[in-house]
Design a protein around this motif. Structure first.
Motif, PDB file in Angstrom:
ATOM      1  N   GLY A  93       1.086  -6.881  -5.055  1.00  0.00           N
ATOM      2  CA  GLY A  93       0.680  -5.498  -5.279  1.00  0.00           C
ATOM      3  C   GLY A  93      -0.215  -4.954  -4.184  1.00  0.00           C
ATOM      4  N   THR A  94      -0.477  -5.773  -3.154  1.00  0.00           N
ATOM      5  CA  THR A  94      -1.292  -5.313  -2.023  1.00  0.00           C
ATOM      6  C   THR A  94      -0.475  -5.395  -0.742  1.00  0.00           C
ATOM      7  OG1 THR A  94      -2.198  -7.513  -1.482  1.00  0.00           O
ATOM      8  CG2 THR A  94      -3.368  -6.195  -3.141  1.00  0.00           C
ATOM      9  N   SER A  95      -0.912  -4.657   0.256  1.00  0.00           N
ATOM     10  CA  SER A  95      -0.323  -4.741   1.589  1.00  0.00           C
ATOM     11  C   SER A  95      -1.459  -4.900   2.592  1.00  0.00           C
ATOM     12  CB  SER A  95       0.509  -3.497   1.915  1.00  0.00           C
ATOM     13  OG  SER A  95      -0.257  -2.321   1.772  1.00  0.00           O
ATOM     14  N   VAL A  96      -1.206  -5.637   3.656  1.00  0.00           N
ATOM     15  CA  VAL A  96      -2.230  -5.906   4.660  1.00  0.00           C
ATOM     16  C   VAL A  96      -2.295  -4.733   5.631  1.00  0.00           C
ATOM     17  CG1 VAL A  96      -2.963  -7.430   6.529  1.00  0.00           C
ATOM     18  CG2 VAL A  96      -1.952  -8.394   4.448  1.00  0.00           C
ATOM     19  N   VAL A  97      -3.414  -4.034   5.609  1.00  0.00           N
ATOM     20  CA  VAL A  97      -3.640  -2.924   6.530  1.00  0.00           C
ATOM     21  C   VAL A  97      -4.087  -3.457   7.886  1.00  0.00           C
ATOM     22  CG1 VAL A  97      -5.074  -0.890   6.964  1.00  0.00           C
ATOM     23  CG2 VAL A  97      -4.225  -1.348   4.662  1.00  0.00           C
ATOM     24  N   LYS A  98      -4.997  -4.420   7.854  1.00  0.00           N
ATOM     25  CA  LYS A  98      -5.515  -5.002   9.083  1.00  0.00           C
ATOM     26  C   LYS A  98      -5.807  -6.477   8.855  1.00  0.00           C
ATOM     27  CE  LYS A  98      -9.224  -4.476  12.515  1.00  0.00           C
ATOM     28  NZ  LYS A  98     -10.481  -3.748  12.856  1.00  0.00           N
ATOM     29  N   PRO A  99      -5.044  -7.384   9.484  1.00  0.00           N
ATOM     30  CA  PRO A  99      -5.321  -8.810   9.321  1.00  0.00           C
ATOM     31  C   PRO A  99      -6.461  -9.236  10.241  1.00  0.00           C
ATOM     32  CG  PRO A  99      -3.441  -8.506  10.763  1.00  0.00           C
ATOM     33  CD  PRO A  99      -3.850  -7.126  10.304  1.00  0.00           C
ATOM     34  N   HIS A 100      -6.960 -10.423  10.025  1.00  0.00           N
ATOM     35  CA  HIS A 100      -7.938 -10.985  10.956  1.00  0.00           C
ATOM     36  C   HIS A 100      -7.288 -11.119  12.328  1.00  0.00           C
ATOM     37  CE1 HIS A 100     -10.605 -13.985  12.821  1.00  0.00           C
ATOM     38  NE2 HIS A 100     -11.523 -13.495  12.018  1.00  0.00           N
ATOM     39  N   GLY A 101      -8.058 -10.912  13.372  1.00  0.00           N
ATOM     40  CA  GLY A 101      -7.502 -10.863  14.728  1.00  0.00           C
ATOM     41  C   GLY A 101      -6.800 -12.122  15.177  1.00  0.00           C
ATOM     42  N   PHE A 102      -7.110 -13.262  14.589  1.00  0.00           N
ATOM     43  CA  PHE A 102      -6.490 -14.505  15.016  1.00  0.00           C
ATOM     44  C   PHE A 102      -5.700 -15.163  13.888  1.00  0.00           C
ATOM     45  CE2 PHE A 102      -9.832 -13.709  18.035  1.00  0.00           C
ATOM     46  CZ  PHE A 102      -9.172 -13.909  19.240  1.00  0.00           C
TER      47      PHE A 102
ATOM     48  N   LEU B 164      -7.088  -4.889   2.893  1.00  0.00           N
ATOM     49  CA  LEU B 164      -5.910  -4.820   2.028  1.00  0.00           C
ATOM     50  C   LEU B 164      -5.836  -3.468   1.327  1.00  0.00           C
ATOM     51  CD1 LEU B 164      -6.016  -8.288   0.190  1.00  0.00           C
ATOM     52  CD2 LEU B 164      -4.888  -7.719   2.347  1.00  0.00           C
ATOM     53  N   LYS B 165      -4.637  -2.917   1.235  1.00  0.00           N
ATOM     54  CA  LYS B 165      -4.392  -1.693   0.478  1.00  0.00           C
ATOM     55  C   LYS B 165      -3.832  -2.089  -0.890  1.00  0.00           C
ATOM     56  CE  LYS B 165      -3.718   2.885   0.210  1.00  0.00           C
ATOM     57  NZ  LYS B 165      -2.685   3.500   1.069  1.00  0.00           N
ATOM     58  N   ILE B 166      -4.459  -1.583  -1.971  1.00  0.00           N
ATOM     59  CA  ILE B 166      -3.953  -1.830  -3.327  1.00  0.00           C
ATOM     60  C   ILE B 166      -2.860  -0.808  -3.604  1.00  0.00           C
ATOM     61  CG2 ILE B 166      -4.531  -1.994  -5.768  1.00  0.00           C
ATOM     62  CD1 ILE B 166      -7.391  -2.641  -4.980  1.00  0.00           C
ATOM     63  N   ASP B 167      -1.627  -1.248  -3.552  1.00  0.00           N
ATOM     64  CA  ASP B 167      -0.473  -0.350  -3.709  1.00  0.00           C
ATOM     65  C   ASP B 167      -0.128  -0.093  -5.167  1.00  0.00           C
ATOM     66  OD1 ASP B 167      -0.100  -0.177  -0.901  1.00  0.00           O
ATOM     67  OD2 ASP B 167       0.879  -2.143  -0.953  1.00  0.00           O
ATOM     68  N   LYS B 168      -0.264  -1.109  -5.993  1.00  0.00           N
ATOM     69  CA  LYS B 168       0.076  -0.949  -7.408  1.00  0.00           C
ATOM     70  C   LYS B 168      -0.597  -2.049  -8.204  1.00  0.00           C
ATOM     71  CE  LYS B 168       4.385  -3.581  -6.858  1.00  0.00           C
ATOM     72  NZ  LYS B 168       5.858  -3.565  -7.063  1.00  0.00           N
ATOM     73  N   LYS B 169      -0.673  -1.826  -9.496  1.00  0.00           N
ATOM     74  CA  LYS B 169      -1.279  -2.806 -10.381  1.00  0.00           C
ATOM     75  C   LYS B 169      -0.226  -3.799 -10.839  1.00  0.00           C
ATOM     76  CE  LYS B 169      -4.191  -3.246 -14.488  1.00  0.00           C
ATOM     77  NZ  LYS B 169      -4.945  -2.500 -15.528  1.00  0.00           N
ATOM     78  N   VAL B 170      -0.466  -5.075 -10.581  1.00  0.00           N
ATOM     79  CA  VAL B 170       0.439  -6.135 -10.989  1.00  0.00           C
ATOM     80  C   VAL B 170      -0.345  -7.079 -11.899  1.00  0.00           C
ATOM     81  CG1 VAL B 170       1.873  -8.074 -10.247  1.00  0.00           C
ATOM     82  CG2 VAL B 170       1.766  -5.987  -8.849  1.00  0.00           C
ATOM     83  N   ALA B 171       0.117  -7.224 -13.094  1.00  0.00           N
ATOM     84  CA  ALA B 171      -0.593  -8.059 -14.067  1.00  0.00           C
ATOM     85  C   ALA B 171      -0.713  -9.494 -13.555  1.00  0.00           C
ATOM     86  CB  ALA B 171       0.138  -8.034 -15.402  1.00  0.00           C
ATOM     87  N   GLY B 172      -1.936 -10.016 -13.596  1.00  0.00           N
ATOM     88  CA  GLY B 172      -2.163 -11.401 -13.198  1.00  0.00           C
ATOM     89  C   GLY B 172      -1.989 -11.662 -11.721  1.00  0.00           C
ATOM     90  N   ALA B 173      -2.051 -10.629 -10.881  1.00  0.00           N
ATOM     91  CA  ALA B 173      -1.858 -10.799  -9.436  1.00  0.00           C
ATOM     92  C   ALA B 173      -2.903 -11.759  -8.870  1.00  0.00           C
ATOM     93  CB  ALA B 173      -1.943  -9.451  -8.731  1.00  0.00           C
ATOM     94  N   LYS B 174      -2.442 -12.702  -8.083  1.00  0.00           N
ATOM     95  CA  LYS B 174      -3.341 -13.699  -7.531  1.00  0.00           C
ATOM     96  C   LYS B 174      -2.783 -14.206  -6.202  1.00  0.00           C
ATOM     97  CE  LYS B 174      -5.080 -16.621 -10.408  1.00  0.00           C
ATOM     98  NZ  LYS B 174      -5.231 -17.776 -11.342  1.00  0.00           N
ATOM     99  N   GLY B 175      -3.630 -14.259  -5.195  1.00  0.00           N
ATOM    100  CA  GLY B 175      -3.252 -14.831  -3.907  1.00  0.00           C
ATOM    101  C   GLY B 175      -3.897 -16.194  -3.742  1.00  0.00           C
ATOM    102  N   SER B 176      -3.836 -16.734  -2.522  1.00  0.00           N
ATOM    103  CA  SER B 176      -4.400 -18.062  -2.303  1.00  0.00           C
ATOM    104  C   SER B 176      -4.813 -18.240  -0.846  1.00  0.00           C
ATOM    105  CB  SER B 176      -3.393 -19.155  -2.680  1.00  0.00           C
ATOM    106  OG  SER B 176      -2.275 -19.124  -1.795  1.00  0.00           O
TER     107      SER B 176
END
Length: 396
Positions: free
Chosen positions: A245-254, A283-295
């Protein structure tokens, strides 16, 4: 500066600087050695050292020989050890300095010993008392380099001012033939019995749909040992997967995208005890996703020095609050804009990597009635325009 997971392109200037530093710090023969007449000094007598216990000490049984046809009137023997080791004592005819990490070379101690005596051809010499080295609590995989020459190699300008030793001076004495070596310098690995705990820290994110939030995840070496990766060996990578539910607007430079996962590198081929890397993403929150979890997880190459695997992975959680919508306006603490602009309010992040959203417009003097007023004014102008068009048509 962090190292990306793949090789970086170095500028010609950086390559030249690295080459010059290597000549001085790593022991390659400087130009002055090219005019030494018919003497040919070589060093040897040292074998790989394994099974060292932190806190213990060991001797360096160095030999010096002259394979040339003329005597060398004066000799310098240089010792270099990486940061897991140190010199137990330094003779007064030697000087020592500490050199921090630079140009991707690890921190080290250097001792340069001057022997004001001739070294005859065909004779093997050894210091009457070998230099003694101690293993520190952080010792694990270290490197030792010994070099011999007829010219003073000088001090490393990046290090501390050289200090003369306080132990009794030593001299070279004739030793038994054999083991005299065949080169001006020799590299020896020193392996200690120790462990290091690599671990990662995730993040807890919070915001509304349309917000841009800051995510910080970390990699830490909790020690006790520092880790020096061998030349050409694979470095550890930190693999970051943002929540659904998120998109990366700007990642870490490396960090580099590999599908939906971002592979992040470390600063150098060594990781100090207590050292850490922090990777910051927008990160841009594009939409709500139930139980969304990254790692965030460590790459899977073998690390026999790290028996604790329980902290090699951590969660990135996301709590989507409020209504919000993509395309609404707002601001974030990091000033992201353009395609990655934040929306729906301001976001802040704490030192623990937790990001929260604070859409308090009242503090800036703004009011929730402003968008309504603008919309109403737009409707009035649009209605007036339509009325004028109809009157013109009627007149015609």
């Amino acid at each position: 500066m962090p190292m990306p997971p793949h090789n970086r392109r170095a500028s010609l200037a950086a390559v030249a600087a690295l080459g010059a530093a290597a000549l001085i710090a790593l022991g390659a023969a400087p130009a002055a050695f090219g005019n030494e007449g018919a003497s040919e000094l070589v060093v040897g007598g040292i074998e790989p050292i394994d099974g060292v216990r932190p806190g213990s000490s060991f001797d360096l049984p160095v030999t010096v020989a002259n394979r040339g046809t003329e005597a060398a009137e004066k000799v310098w023997v240089s010792y270099s050890v990486t940061r897991g080791l140190d010199f137990a004592e330094v003779p007064s005819n030697c000087r020592a300095q500490q050199v921090p990490s630079y140009d991707e070379m690890p921190e080290r101690w250097i001792a340069v010993c001057a022997f004001d005596q001739a070294v005859e051809p065909g004779v093997v010499y050894t210091p009457e008392k070998p230099l003694r080295v101690k293993a520190l609590d952080r010792a694990l995989n270290d490197e030792l380099r010994v070099r011999v020459g007829e010219a003073d190699p000088g001090a490393d300008e990046n290090g501390t001012p050289p200090v003369a030793g306080t132990a009794p001076a030593v001299k070279l004495v004739e030793g038994q033939a054999g083991g005299e070596g065949s080169a001006r310098f020799v590299d020896v690995p020193v392996t200690s019995v120790n462990t290091a705990d690599y671990q990662v820290t995730g993040a807890a994110l919070k915001g509304s749909v349309g917000d841009t939030v800051t995510m910080k995840v970390r990699f830490t070496n909790a020690g006790p040992a520092w880790v020096l990766t061998g030349e050409g060996d694979r470095l550890v990578q930190v693999l970051v997967t943002p929540p659904a539910g998120t998109s990366v607007v700007k990642p870490h430079g490396f960090c580099e995208a590999e599908g939906e996962v971002y592979a992040c590198g470390t600063s150098q081929r060594s990781v100090n005890d207590g050292g850490r890397e922090t990777y910051t993403f927008e990160l841009k929150i594009d939409k709500k996703v139930a139980g969304a979890k990254g790692s965030v997880v460590l790459s899977a190459e073998a690390r026999p020095f790290d028996p604790n695997k329980a902290n090699d992975k951590a969660d990135i959680t996301l709590d989507v609050t409020g209504g919000g919508s993509t395309g609404s306006t707002g601001s974030s603490t990091n000033g992201a804009d353009g395609a990655g602009g934040s929306a729906g309010g301001s976001s802040s992040v704490g030192d623990d990597g937790t990001t929260t959203n604070d859409a308090n417009l009242a503090e800036t003097g703004s009011s929730a009635t402003l968008p309504i007023t603008v919309a109403a004014a737009t409707a009035v102008v649009t209605g007036a325009g339509l009325l004028m068009v109809r009157r013109r048509r009627a007149t015609a």
